[in-house]
Design a protein around this motif. Sequence first.
Motif, PDB file in Angstrom:
ATOM      1  N   LEU A 222       1.062  -1.298  -0.279  1.00 26.90           N
ATOM      2  CA  LEU A 222       0.084  -0.135   0.046  1.00 26.90           C
ATOM      3  C   LEU A 222       1.052   1.415   0.028  1.00 26.90           C
ATOM      4  O   LEU A 222       0.564   2.210  -0.727  1.00 26.90           O
ATOM      5  CB  LEU A 222      -0.897  -0.023   1.145  1.00 26.90           C
ATOM      6  CG  LEU A 222      -1.878  -1.386   1.356  1.00 26.90           C
ATOM      7  CD1 LEU A 222      -2.556  -1.062   2.238  1.00 26.90           C
ATOM      8  CD2 LEU A 222      -2.839  -1.208  -0.101  1.00 26.90           C
TER       9      LEU A 222
ATOM     10  N   TRP B  62      -7.683   6.624   1.464  1.00 25.77           N
ATOM     11  CA  TRP B  62      -8.308   5.465   1.908  1.00 25.77           C
ATOM     12  C   TRP B  62      -7.074   4.370   2.788  1.00 25.77           C
ATOM     13  O   TRP B  62      -7.369   4.320   3.904  1.00 25.77           O
ATOM     14  CB  TRP B  62      -8.717   4.688   0.385  1.00 25.77           C
ATOM     15  CG  TRP B  62      -9.309   3.280   0.543  1.00 25.77           C
ATOM     16  CD1 TRP B  62      -9.740   2.676   1.663  1.00 25.77           C
ATOM     17  CD2 TRP B  62      -9.481   2.428  -0.344  1.00 25.77           C
ATOM     18  NE1 TRP B  62     -10.163   1.507   1.425  1.00 25.77           N
ATOM     19  CE2 TRP B  62     -10.127   1.199   0.048  1.00 25.77           C
ATOM     20  CE3 TRP B  62      -9.106   2.315  -1.850  1.00 25.77           C
ATOM     21  CZ2 TRP B  62     -10.448   0.211  -0.589  1.00 25.77           C
ATOM     22  CZ3 TRP B  62      -9.706   1.274  -2.654  1.00 25.77           C
ATOM     23  CH2 TRP B  62     -10.071   0.222  -1.944  1.00 25.77           C
ATOM     24  N   PHE B  63      -6.067   3.979   2.051  1.00 23.01           N
ATOM     25  CA  PHE B  63      -5.392   3.180   2.768  1.00 23.01           C
ATOM     26  C   PHE B  63      -4.277   3.621   3.565  1.00 23.01           C
ATOM     27  O   PHE B  63      -3.730   2.869   3.986  1.00 23.01           O
ATOM     28  CB  PHE B  63      -5.128   1.641   2.011  1.00 23.01           C
ATOM     29  CG  PHE B  63      -4.762   1.925   0.510  1.00 23.01           C
ATOM     30  CD1 PHE B  63      -5.674   1.651  -0.343  1.00 23.01           C
ATOM     31  CD2 PHE B  63      -3.515   2.588   0.210  1.00 23.01           C
ATOM     32  CE1 PHE B  63      -5.215   1.893  -1.559  1.00 23.01           C
ATOM     33  CE2 PHE B  63      -3.214   2.850  -1.149  1.00 23.01           C
ATOM     34  CZ  PHE B  63      -4.115   2.379  -2.191  1.00 23.01           C
ATOM     35  N   ASP B  64      -4.258   5.014   3.705  1.00 20.67           N
ATOM     36  CA  ASP B  64      -3.161   5.294   4.676  1.00 20.67           C
ATOM     37  C   ASP B  64      -4.222   5.580   5.772  1.00 20.67           C
ATOM     38  O   ASP B  64      -3.654   5.562   7.172  1.00 20.67           O
ATOM     39  CB  ASP B  64      -2.503   6.719   4.133  1.00 20.67           C
ATOM     40  CG  ASP B  64      -1.013   6.715   4.797  1.00 20.67           C
ATOM     41  OD1 ASP B  64      -0.723   5.706   5.262  1.00 20.67           O
ATOM     42  OD2 ASP B  64      -0.707   8.002   5.170  1.00 20.67           O
ATOM     43  N   GLN B  65      -5.182   6.508   5.678  1.00 22.60           N
ATOM     44  CA  GLN B  65      -5.873   7.032   6.741  1.00 22.60           C
ATOM     45  C   GLN B  65      -7.293   6.255   6.911  1.00 22.60           C
ATOM     46  O   GLN B  65      -7.969   6.681   7.850  1.00 22.60           O
ATOM     47  CB  GLN B  65      -6.152   8.450   6.448  1.00 22.60           C
ATOM     48  CG  GLN B  65      -4.996   9.149   6.537  1.00 22.60           C
ATOM     49  CD  GLN B  65      -4.337   9.535   8.008  1.00 22.60           C
ATOM     50  OE1 GLN B  65      -4.897   8.726   9.039  1.00 22.60           O
ATOM     51  NE2 GLN B  65      -3.170  10.234   7.967  1.00 22.60           N
ATOM     52  N   PHE B  66      -7.671   5.612   6.022  1.00 23.11           N
ATOM     53  CA  PHE B  66      -8.969   4.840   6.124  1.00 23.11           C
ATOM     54  C   PHE B  66     -10.109   5.824   6.516  1.00 23.11           C
ATOM     55  O   PHE B  66     -11.110   5.575   7.200  1.00 23.11           O
ATOM     56  CB  PHE B  66      -9.236   3.740   7.140  1.00 23.11           C
ATOM     57  CG  PHE B  66      -8.219   2.568   6.651  1.00 23.11           C
ATOM     58  CD1 PHE B  66      -8.271   1.366   5.787  1.00 23.11           C
ATOM     59  CD2 PHE B  66      -6.607   2.545   7.260  1.00 23.11           C
ATOM     60  CE1 PHE B  66      -7.567   0.599   5.130  1.00 23.11           C
ATOM     61  CE2 PHE B  66      -5.922   1.483   6.648  1.00 23.11           C
ATOM     62  CZ  PHE B  66      -6.280   0.678   5.730  1.00 23.11           C
TER      63      PHE B  66
END
Lengths: 197, 307
Positions: free
Chosen positions: A41, A98-102
Amino acid sequence: MKISEYKFSRILKPSLFVLLLLPAIYYGWGVWQDALGANPLEAVIRGLGDWGLRILLLTLAISPLRRLLNWAQLLRLRRMIGLYAYFYVVLHLLGYLWFDQFFDWEEIWFDILERPFITVGMVAVILLTPLAVTSTKGMIKRLGKKWKKLHMLIYPISMLGVLHFWWMVKLDITEPVIYAAILTILFGERLFNKYFK
Amino acid sequence: MLIKKNNELSENEVTDFSVYQNRRKFMKTAAGLGIAAVSGLPIIEASAKTISPYSTDEKLTDYKDITTYCNFYEFGTGKEDPAKNAHTLVTSPWDVVIEGECENPGKYNLEDLLKPVSVEERIYRFRCVEGWSMVIPWMGFPLADLIKRMQPTSKAKYVYFETLHDPKQMPGQKRAVLDWPYVEGLRMDEAMNPLTLMGTGIYGKDLLNQNGAPLRLVVPWKYGFKSIKSIAKIRFSETQPVNSWQKANKNEYGFFSNVNPDVSHPRWSQRKERRIGQFRKIKTQPFNGYGEQVASLYTGMDLKKNF
Ligand code: HEM
């Protein structure tokens, strides 16, 4: 320099379109096949940021190249390249959200306020948005002289892009220095062209 | 033509590791039921026979990830550089110089240093300051064992460590990204804490060069950069050492560098971490979850100032 209209619009432009799509395909494939190493990611977010910046600089290289090669047709590639830069930067931002902080908005807001490198990136994307929106033929006509002025924003945006990378790096600033050098050459050519020619 | 990268694992080795994992699960159950000794089943390595009370039972990070995603600037600043470049390091023979405030200073051959210790397995969480983490089955022995043998004097307040400095073996040292050699330090009570390990292996195998062979520190409640690799010198000192990352940027990295979700790195939050191999991030725990064992070392200290 000039190539035939057929070669330009049937071969050169479509090839470039596919070429600029390849990084996105690579990262899509890489995630799917789990081929991006231990931290896929992070690799995706970084890769998209790298390509956003590279293509942004490519956009800026078009008019110097046109002058250097005396090749007017090149200008007709610029919109596509510019939009691709925006495409990668927006994907990069989405990757972060998205896939650092969701989508933890509180954390994201805090990041934007507290971390200079995120602030700078955010400002760059926000400034880039009106440029992407006004890239259509209709908009260019409608805005006339103002369009040119508006699109001068690309200069501070590209500087912010490099600064964003510079401030993000922990210690080894080799890569941002290379980007800064390229940017300096691209800006220098313009100044030289304007004042010494 | 397909070229096989030298760090790729063969099918066999991969199987080995799943067997390793399963064996561990079995032993844990067996130990829990008190049947390990009477089960009559072959339990393989002596070193892995007992499960340390300090070990976590979280899912282990893949051996491949542990050995290919590394920060070891002596072999390049990219995460994949050490796995590619570290083959130039010669780890045998290996000497460790021990000096400073102790009764038994000298130049020790690693084999002699290891002879009296018994290597055991410790499964620790490992949290990098960059916001990622792993679960690593280390092999090693308590640093306290080594310290006691060296008989530090009453002046020894800190333990200083130094990585090998040899640009021929460590090509990354040709560039001055950090002030070489890499140095680290612990306060004496931190060094003597039973969690603090001298690492010699991972997954029951000797350390690979990119993971800090042949001897490294493992301090699980501190950010990864405290766990200095490929140690060539240990010194007992009266004054607090200035570790390499503090030297590089003292606003961002301190001496203690305890894992602390409430103290952000100036450029990113430390509240969460990405466990390598998992999609979702997880919450970072104070002292990386080892507060019970180590929080008392820091009572009365302002951890926001002493980050
Ligand atoms: C014009 C806009 C932007 C450009 C050109 C850009 C470009 C880059 C580049 C080149 C990198 C370094 C990649 C590497 O290490 O190889 C990077 C990293 C990063 N960018 Fe951006 N970026 C932009 C906007 C943003 C925005 C708006 C955000 C978030 C709000 C963002 C978040 C990040 C993060 C979190 C990283 C670090 C990733 C990591 O540490 O793993 N960027 N960006």
